[in-house]
Design an enzyme around this catalytic site. Structure first.
Site, PDB file in Angstrom:
ATOM      1  N   ARG B   8      16.681  10.781  -0.072  1.00  0.00           N
ATOM      2  CA  ARG B   8      16.607  10.102  -1.365  1.00  0.00           C
ATOM      3  C   ARG B   8      15.277   9.368  -1.534  1.00  0.00           C
ATOM      4  O   ARG B   8      14.756   9.277  -2.638  1.00  0.00           O
ATOM      5  CB  ARG B   8      17.789   9.157  -1.575  1.00  0.00           C
ATOM      6  CG  ARG B   8      17.930   8.063  -0.550  1.00  0.00           C
ATOM      7  CD  ARG B   8      19.071   7.144  -0.974  1.00  0.00           C
ATOM      8  NE  ARG B   8      19.383   6.166   0.059  1.00  0.00           N
ATOM      9  CZ  ARG B   8      20.145   5.110  -0.155  1.00  0.00           C
ATOM     10  NH1 ARG B   8      20.671   4.891  -1.340  1.00  0.00           N
ATOM     11  NH2 ARG B   8      20.405   4.260   0.823  1.00  0.00           N
ATOM     12  N   SER B  35      20.101   3.667  -6.046  1.00  0.00           N
ATOM     13  CA  SER B  35      20.709   4.548  -5.044  1.00  0.00           C
ATOM     14  C   SER B  35      19.919   5.845  -4.903  1.00  0.00           C
ATOM     15  O   SER B  35      19.664   6.310  -3.794  1.00  0.00           O
ATOM     16  CB  SER B  35      22.157   4.882  -5.435  1.00  0.00           C
ATOM     17  OG  SER B  35      22.936   3.721  -5.529  1.00  0.00           O
ATOM     18  N   GLU B  56      26.175  10.118 -18.704  1.00  0.00           N
ATOM     19  CA  GLU B  56      25.480  11.292 -18.167  1.00  0.00           C
ATOM     20  C   GLU B  56      25.355  12.407 -19.201  1.00  0.00           C
ATOM     21  O   GLU B  56      24.336  13.099 -19.253  1.00  0.00           O
ATOM     22  CB  GLU B  56      26.200  11.813 -16.910  1.00  0.00           C
ATOM     23  CG  GLU B  56      26.141  10.859 -15.719  1.00  0.00           C
ATOM     24  CD  GLU B  56      27.200   9.747 -15.777  1.00  0.00           C
ATOM     25  OE1 GLU B  56      28.040   9.766 -16.700  1.00  0.00           O
ATOM     26  OE2 GLU B  56      27.177   8.856 -14.900  1.00  0.00           O
ATOM     27  N   PHE B  81      28.030  14.037 -10.758  1.00  0.00           N
ATOM     28  CA  PHE B  81      27.892  13.659 -12.170  1.00  0.00           C
ATOM     29  C   PHE B  81      26.780  14.440 -12.867  1.00  0.00           C
ATOM     30  O   PHE B  81      26.692  14.451 -14.094  1.00  0.00           O
ATOM     31  CB  PHE B  81      27.648  12.151 -12.300  1.00  0.00           C
ATOM     32  CG  PHE B  81      28.661  11.317 -11.554  1.00  0.00           C
ATOM     33  CD1 PHE B  81      30.010  11.600 -11.649  1.00  0.00           C
ATOM     34  CD2 PHE B  81      28.265  10.273 -10.733  1.00  0.00           C
ATOM     35  CE1 PHE B  81      30.951  10.863 -10.954  1.00  0.00           C
ATOM     36  CE2 PHE B  81      29.197   9.526 -10.025  1.00  0.00           C
ATOM     37  CZ  PHE B  81      30.546   9.821 -10.134  1.00  0.00           C
TER      38      PHE B  81
END
Lengths: 272, 311
Positions: B8, B35, B56, B81
């Protein structure tokens, strides 16, 4: 806006309506009611309000248009023909396999279509993205999105409304074709939208009412939207589904029914 | 031991880098940027960062609108998502409209920081694979993440890039070249082929080395592009080795294993064993406990290869 100008636009709207009847009856498919209810809105947009150039459909500074209620594609195609985007004889290919006029608008197949639509509830998000893009690019083009009234039941419409209101996208104008009928019933019997104006106000929008079949009323509404600063605008246009064909007006079944047999001549006669 | 890097972080750094180089690149977030690490763009380059809020579907539509007026938007959220939740928005506004929407699914598969079933995408690749026009890539490490994001910004059309949250070993040198649609042979071999994708490729590589020590010549392939899949390489492996093991951080239905089986079955039928998440939702738990539970470790891959050869 003089009386003659208004008269001229009314004549244009009538021509578009005749094309709609001819196209849908020839294709034996499509959406009659919603194409006829949105006709005057499209007429004012394409012949008065929008900064466009039919000879340059990809001109990067043009105003953008999103037909979020994509099932009214026939209305859009007939308006584009009238405005000179492509030849009228192409209308005979509507809904044909490999044709450039699909049942729902396809931006890659039809000149003048700025966004592919069909699945309801998504056009206002796309319009908000275009409007946000214009601001990032420091360009002055504006974005117009036409929504059906039943479509407003989709939750994503309100996500987009919240985003546009929060970000003060005053280069975005939504128009609701409020014909009070959806596919299977009256809107108020499915899920009532009222109080619709209050809902948009609560989402930080500038709300403008209009008679969706009065050229003059629509022109004034678009002028108010154009002059408004600091908020996105929504024009709630009261319309009649199937407008212009007496036997189709305000009838739920004419959402997806098309004129056939004697109805064709009768409809065209009423639109003389 | 290879250097470890949280993927990430690599995603956030690569997006910041490409956005700094290309003013047309914008990054969109649905309230998970701290995140997914797109907060690096928010903090360093706020003019190219759009906070959409927890919406989203709207994020994909806005991305399409931005792409339609010339931007290269990267909407980023958790893989679950970014795929199943917005499948219809991706389908119409990105794929059917063939717009430059570059979706990055973060937190793909099992490693979600113990978030469990609702946050662990087991089917994002399967969903995206079935949508026409989508280009799907699962990078293996931080180096490849950067290359893939650069490629996605250059190559026209919609992308889905699946990445993971956790630390992964860096297996590629900084001059690694990513070519869309091409697999990479990491170790040649003639007995069996192990094809990995994403973070599982490092484990496939480790398994290949372990097999070699046991006298088994395993060909190890990294398949970063799931669509368009490298049909030629799969056919070659099917013809030249005695079977194929696939390993992915995804359901065994519809992802790498599905794609390889489809190609091999038509081109040159061979024995295939698909490793990955079985047809189930996952639990919350330590990443490695979950990987072990589903046989997604280097040891388990090597065992599966030996069993396939013995069968």
């Amino acid at each position: 806006m003089g009386k003659d100008d208004i008269k001229k636009l009314e004549e244009t709207a009538k021509k578009i309506r005749r094309s709609i009847v001819e196209t849908l009856s020839s294709a034996k498919a499509g959406h009659t009611g919603g194409s006829l209810s949105v006709t005057d809105i499209l007429t004012v947009l394409y012949f008065k309000e929008m900064k466009i150039d039919p000879s340059r459909p990809d001109w990067e500074d043009r105003d953008r248009f999103v037909l979020s209620k994509g099932h009214a594609s026939c209305g859009l195609y007939c308006a584009l023909v009238e405005r000179g985007y492509f030849a009228k004889d192409l209308l005979s290919t509507f809904d044909r396999t490999d044709g450039c006029l699909q049942g729902h608008p396809d931006m890659h197949k039809t000149p003048g279509v700025d966004m592919s639509t069909g699945s309801l509830g998504q056009g206002l998000s796309v319009g908000a993205g275009m409007a946000a893009g214009a601001r990032l690019l420091k360009k002055s083009f504006r974005v117009f999105v036409v929504l059906g009234d039943g479509e407003v039941q989709e939750g994503q419409v309100w996500e987009a409304a919240m985003y546009a209101g929060h970000n003060k996208l005053d280069n975005l104008t939504a128009i609701i074709d409020y014909n009070k009928l959806q596919l299977a019933s009256r809107v108020q019997d499915a899920i009532d939208l009222e109080p619709l104006a209050d809902k948009f106000r609560a989402f930080k929008w500038n709300v403008i009412g209009a008679d969706g079949h009065s050229i003059e009323s629509l022109c004034k509404a678009f002028e108010k939207a154009r002059k408004n600063k600091g908020r996105p605008s929504v024009i709630i246009a009261d319309t009649v589904k199937g407008k212009g064909i007496s036997f189709a007006e305000n009838k739920v079944e004419w959402h997806v029914r098309v004129p056939k047999g004697d109805e064709i001549a009768k409809a065209l006669d009423e639109l003389k | 031991m290879s250097e470890m890097k949280a993927m990430r972080d690599a995603v956030g750094e690569a997006l910041l880098d490409i956005a700094q180089k290309n003013p047309k690149v914008v990054v969109l977030d649905a309230d998970v940027c701290t995140s997914t690490k797109t907060c690096y763009v928010r903090d360093k380059l706020p003019s190219q960062f759009l906070e959409i809020g927890i919406a989203e579907a709207n994020m994909i539509g806005i991305s399409a609108g931005l792409a339609a007026v010339g931007f290269i938007p990267f909407p980023v959220t958790f893989a679950v998502f970014a795929s199943s939740r917005v499948a219809d928005q991706v389908r119409m506004c990105a794929a059917h409209a063939r717009l430059n929407v570059k979706i990055v699914g973060s937190y793909g598969g099992i490693p979600t920081g113990k978030a469990g079933a609702t946050h662990s995408s087991v089917e994002d690749i399967a969903i995206m694979r079935a949508i026409p026009n989508m280009q799907i890539v699962i990078p293996a490490d931080g180096v490849e993440v950067k290359k893939v994001i650069e490629a996605a910004a250059e190559i026209p059309g919609p992308f889905y890039i699946s990445t993971v949250r956790c630390e992964v070993p860096t297996i590629f040198p900084v001059d690694h070249k990513f070519i869309l649609g091409k697999g990479v042979v990491l170790q040649d071999g003639r007995d069996i082929t192990v094809i990995g994708t994403g973070m599982m490729t490092a484990r496939a590589k480790e398994a290949g080395e372990a097999l070699k020590k046991k006298g088994i010549s395993a060909r190890v392939v990294h398949m970063p592009t799931i669509k368009p899949i490298d049909r030629e390489l799969i056919k070659k492996c099917a013809e030249e080795t005695k079977g194929i093991i696939t390993i992915e951080n995804h359901s065994v239905i519809g992802g790498l294993g599905g794609a390889v089986a489809e190609v091999a079955c038509e081109a040159s039928p061979c024995r295939i064993k698909r490793l990955g998440i079985p047809d189930t939702f996952v639990d919350s738990g330590e990443d490695e406990d979950m990987f072990a539970k589903f046989g997604m470790t280097a040891d388990a891959i090597a065992d599966a290869a030996e069993r396939l050869l013995a069968s």
